[in-house]
Design a protein around this motif. Structure first.
Motif, PDB file in Angstrom:
ATOM      1  N   PRO A  28      31.822 -18.095 -28.116  1.00  9.93           N
ATOM      2  CA  PRO A  28      31.756 -18.109 -29.586  1.00  9.93           C
ATOM      3  C   PRO A  28      31.192 -16.812 -30.175  1.00  9.93           C
ATOM      4  O   PRO A  28      31.415 -16.505 -31.335  1.00  9.93           O
ATOM      5  N   SER A  29      30.450 -16.036 -29.377  1.00 11.44           N
ATOM      6  CA  SER A  29      29.797 -14.823 -29.873  1.00 11.44           C
ATOM      7  C   SER A  29      30.423 -13.548 -29.313  1.00 11.44           C
ATOM      8  O   SER A  29      29.975 -12.450 -29.641  1.00 11.44           O
ATOM      9  N   LEU A  30      31.439 -13.701 -28.461  1.00 13.78           N
ATOM     10  CA  LEU A  30      31.978 -12.540 -27.743  1.00 13.78           C
ATOM     11  C   LEU A  30      32.467 -11.446 -28.688  1.00 13.78           C
ATOM     12  O   LEU A  30      32.163 -10.259 -28.510  1.00 13.78           O
ATOM     13  N   ARG A  31      33.174 -11.828 -29.738  1.00 13.06           N
ATOM     14  CA  ARG A  31      33.741 -10.827 -30.661  1.00 13.06           C
ATOM     15  C   ARG A  31      32.663 -10.147 -31.501  1.00 13.06           C
ATOM     16  O   ARG A  31      32.809  -8.993 -31.894  1.00 13.06           O
ATOM     17  N   ALA A  32      31.603 -10.872 -31.799  1.00 14.11           N
ATOM     18  CA  ALA A  32      30.513 -10.252 -32.567  1.00 14.11           C
ATOM     19  C   ALA A  32      29.767  -9.234 -31.708  1.00 14.11           C
ATOM     20  O   ALA A  32      29.357  -8.183 -32.184  1.00 14.11           O
ATOM     21  N   LEU A  33      29.602  -9.543 -30.426  1.00 12.62           N
ATOM     22  CA  LEU A  33      28.906  -8.619 -29.517  1.00 12.62           C
ATOM     23  C   LEU A  33      29.755  -7.401 -29.211  1.00 12.62           C
ATOM     24  O   LEU A  33      29.239  -6.289 -29.087  1.00 12.62           O
ATOM     25  N   LEU A  34      31.060  -7.625 -29.060  1.00 13.68           N
ATOM     26  CA  LEU A  34      31.989  -6.559 -28.659  1.00 13.68           C
ATOM     27  C   LEU A  34      33.148  -6.531 -29.646  1.00 13.68           C
ATOM     28  O   LEU A  34      34.244  -6.988 -29.323  1.00 13.68           O
ATOM     29  N   PRO A  35      32.912  -6.008 -30.839  1.00 18.10           N
ATOM     30  CA  PRO A  35      33.979  -6.012 -31.847  1.00 18.10           C
ATOM     31  C   PRO A  35      35.087  -5.037 -31.452  1.00 18.10           C
ATOM     32  O   PRO A  35      34.854  -4.125 -30.660  1.00 18.10           O
ATOM     33  N   PRO A  36      36.289  -5.211 -31.985  1.00 17.29           N
ATOM     34  CA  PRO A  36      37.405  -4.354 -31.602  1.00 17.29           C
ATOM     35  C   PRO A  36      37.237  -2.920 -32.116  1.00 17.29           C
ATOM     36  O   PRO A  36      36.936  -2.723 -33.295  1.00 17.29           O
ATOM     37  N   PRO A  39      31.933  -0.290 -33.439  1.00 22.74           N
ATOM     38  CA  PRO A  39      30.805  -1.211 -33.572  1.00 22.74           C
ATOM     39  C   PRO A  39      30.677  -1.740 -35.000  1.00 22.74           C
ATOM     40  O   PRO A  39      31.111  -1.095 -35.952  1.00 22.74           O
ATOM     41  N   ALA A  40      30.083  -2.892 -35.135  1.00 22.00           N
ATOM     42  CA  ALA A  40      29.733  -3.430 -36.445  1.00 22.00           C
ATOM     43  C   ALA A  40      28.333  -2.923 -36.757  1.00 22.00           C
ATOM     44  O   ALA A  40      27.382  -3.323 -36.110  1.00 22.00           O
ATOM     45  N   ALA A  77      13.276   2.593 -45.871  1.00 23.40           N
ATOM     46  CA  ALA A  77      13.868   1.511 -45.081  1.00 23.40           C
ATOM     47  C   ALA A  77      15.326   1.305 -45.469  1.00 23.40           C
ATOM     48  O   ALA A  77      15.690   1.412 -46.640  1.00 23.40           O
ATOM     49  N   ASN A  78      16.131   0.981 -44.484  1.00 20.48           N
ATOM     50  CA  ASN A  78      17.562   0.761 -44.720  1.00 20.48           C
ATOM     51  C   ASN A  78      17.795  -0.715 -45.052  1.00 20.48           C
ATOM     52  O   ASN A  78      17.506  -1.584 -44.226  1.00 20.48           O
ATOM     53  N   PRO A  79      18.328  -1.004 -46.243  1.00 17.04           N
ATOM     54  CA  PRO A  79      18.514  -2.415 -46.624  1.00 17.04           C
ATOM     55  C   PRO A  79      19.486  -3.150 -45.705  1.00 17.04           C
ATOM     56  O   PRO A  79      19.408  -4.370 -45.588  1.00 17.04           O
ATOM     57  N   GLY A  80      20.374  -2.404 -45.047  1.00 15.80           N
ATOM     58  CA  GLY A  80      21.322  -3.051 -44.124  1.00 15.80           C
ATOM     59  C   GLY A  80      20.627  -3.706 -42.943  1.00 15.80           C
ATOM     60  O   GLY A  80      21.119  -4.682 -42.376  1.00 15.80           O
ATOM     61  N   GLY A 306      26.403   5.654 -37.574  1.00 19.84           N
ATOM     62  CA  GLY A 306      27.229   6.283 -36.554  1.00 19.84           C
ATOM     63  C   GLY A 306      28.692   5.918 -36.728  1.00 19.84           C
ATOM     64  O   GLY A 306      29.043   5.063 -37.536  1.00 19.84           O
ATOM     65  N   TYR A 307      29.551   6.585 -35.973  1.00 18.24           N
ATOM     66  CA  TYR A 307      30.998   6.336 -35.972  1.00 18.24           C
ATOM     67  C   TYR A 307      31.622   6.543 -37.345  1.00 18.24           C
ATOM     68  O   TYR A 307      32.625   5.918 -37.669  1.00 18.24           O
ATOM     69  N   THR A 308      30.997   7.379 -38.178  1.00 18.48           N
ATOM     70  CA  THR A 308      31.442   7.566 -39.554  1.00 18.48           C
ATOM     71  C   THR A 308      31.521   9.060 -39.856  1.00 18.48           C
ATOM     72  O   THR A 308      30.562   9.791 -39.601  1.00 18.48           O
ATOM     73  N   ALA A 309      32.661   9.499 -40.394  1.00 20.11           N
ATOM     74  CA  ALA A 309      32.789  10.907 -40.777  1.00 20.11           C
ATOM     75  C   ALA A 309      31.949  11.176 -42.014  1.00 20.11           C
ATOM     76  O   ALA A 309      31.788  10.308 -42.877  1.00 20.11           O
ATOM     77  N   VAL A 310      31.380  12.374 -42.081  1.00 16.36           N
ATOM     78  CA  VAL A 310      30.521  12.764 -43.208  1.00 16.36           C
ATOM     79  C   VAL A 310      31.009  14.116 -43.716  1.00 16.36           C
ATOM     80  O   VAL A 310      31.368  14.992 -42.920  1.00 16.36           O
TER      81      VAL A 310
END
Ligand code: GTQ
Length: 341
Positions: A28-36, A39-40, A77-80, A306-310
């Motif tokens: 039930p948690s596999l996709r949340a741990l390892l998203p396609p 990363p989330a 602090a990061n609200p996320g 991370g994983y985001t162009a700036v």
């Protein structure tokens, strides 16, 4: 392909039997741990304006004496992640610290590594491992893991600096703790390092794993301007390194100074580590792909996941912009997780 089974699909007696033995079904948690594909991220592109936080920091100076704070810091602090987590990104902690004239932040040492980027004021100093280091605007001062450090202030105006620590990852590893100490005996300042030369004596290697603890802004700024004179060079950026080993100045987070020429736009690739941008001088627009468009003035700070162009831009036609950058790249490289896309 069929959707993966949900927790709710399982009979309650089975779920209870699992919980009773501290067992959890993966699917039930596999996709949340390892998203396609990517990363989330909880980390959200976030801007902290200096003009907004400064009055609140000065008010902390009236509300809480240094003896009741030890370190008078407002955490960015990061609200996320939730403000209570006090983290800017998975591995980066940011704080703005205020020291008033005559105040003393007593000696301690701790497992997380810290650096200070001085934002305003003169007359403060940090003593790290017995070395008294002056704090001038734009200076980068290292407080590596395990070294004693204390802050003092002989000047007449408030001094503020940005603390960058790898605290979140050290807390996550359950390796974060501190030890309080008494005032450090002061040693002679470390010998000047420059041009690859260092004083030595026969049969004696420098024992210190952190030979350079202060990187004066005056020198970093001049070196950036010298690099920028080469018009062919697109990215005018200097890494803060350990001058003896050539490795990153600290083990977990990486630090650099970056200059944007007047009118320059610089596109940074999407990289796996999260990054923090802090304006030392001038103004900079920071575009975080798909998330945010920030306009940073002097002393403003923002983060990008991370994983985001700036994209960075200096809209001034006449003034260069100087940024301090902190990121998680040493950690990602050591763990073999580093990626550029
Ligand atoms: O100045 O030693 O922002 O120990 C957080 C923890 C600063 C410091 C912080 C610390 C310090």
């Amino acid at each position: 392909m069929d959707a993966l089974g949900r927790l709710e699909d399982l009979p309650q007696d089975y779920r209870d039997a699992l919980s009773a033995q501290n067992l959890v079904p993966l699917w039930p948690s596999l996709r949340a741990l390892l998203p396609p594909h990517r990363p989330a991220a909880q980390t959200r592109a976030t801007l902290w304006r200096y003009q907004g936080l400064r009055p609140l920091l000065l008010r902390a100076g009236e509300l809480t004496p240094i003896e009741r704070a030890e370190r008078r810091v407002l955490v960015l602090a990061n609200p996320g992640h939730g403000l209570e987590k006090m983290q800017a990104s998975p591995a980066i902690y940011l704080g703005m610290q205020l020291l008033l004239p005559g105040e003393w932040a007593p000696a301690h040492r701790h497992t997380p590594n810290a650096v200070r980027m001085v934002v305003e004021g003169t007359g403060a100093h940090t003593t790290v491992d017995g070395q008294k280091l002056p704090m001038e605007r734009g200076d980068l001062i290292l407080t590596p893991t395990g070294l004693w450090h204390e802050h003092g202030h002989d000047g007449t105006e408030p001094v503020v600096w940005l603390d960058v620590l790898d605290l979140p990852v050290v807390v996550y590893l359950e390796a974060s703790y501190h030890v309080n100490g008494s005032r450090q005996p002061q040693r002679a300042p470390a010998p000047a390092l420059g041009g690859g030369l260092r004083p030595m004596r026969f049969f004696e290697r420098a024992a210190h794993p952190y030979p350079l603890l202060r990187y004066p802004w005056r020198e970093a700024r001049a070196a950036l301007e010298a690099l920028a004179a080469d018009a062919e060079r697109e990215c005018v950026q200097l890494a803060y390194l350990n001058p003896e080993t050539g490795a990153d100045a600290l083990q977990i987070l990486g630090f650099s100074a970056l200059m944007l020429r007047p009118g320059q736009m610089l596109a940074l690739p999407a990289r796996s580590p999260a990054a923090v941008f802090h304006v030392i001088e001038g103004n900079a627009d920071v575009h975080v792909d798909g998330q945010a468009d920030f306009v940073l003035g002097e002393a403003d700070t923002c983060c990008a996941p991370g994983y985001t162009a700036v994209r960075l831009a200096n809209r001034s036609a006449t003034r260069p912009a100087f940024l301090f950058v902190a990121d998680e790249s040493p950690l990602h490289r050591k763990l073999g997780l580093y990626e550029e896309r």
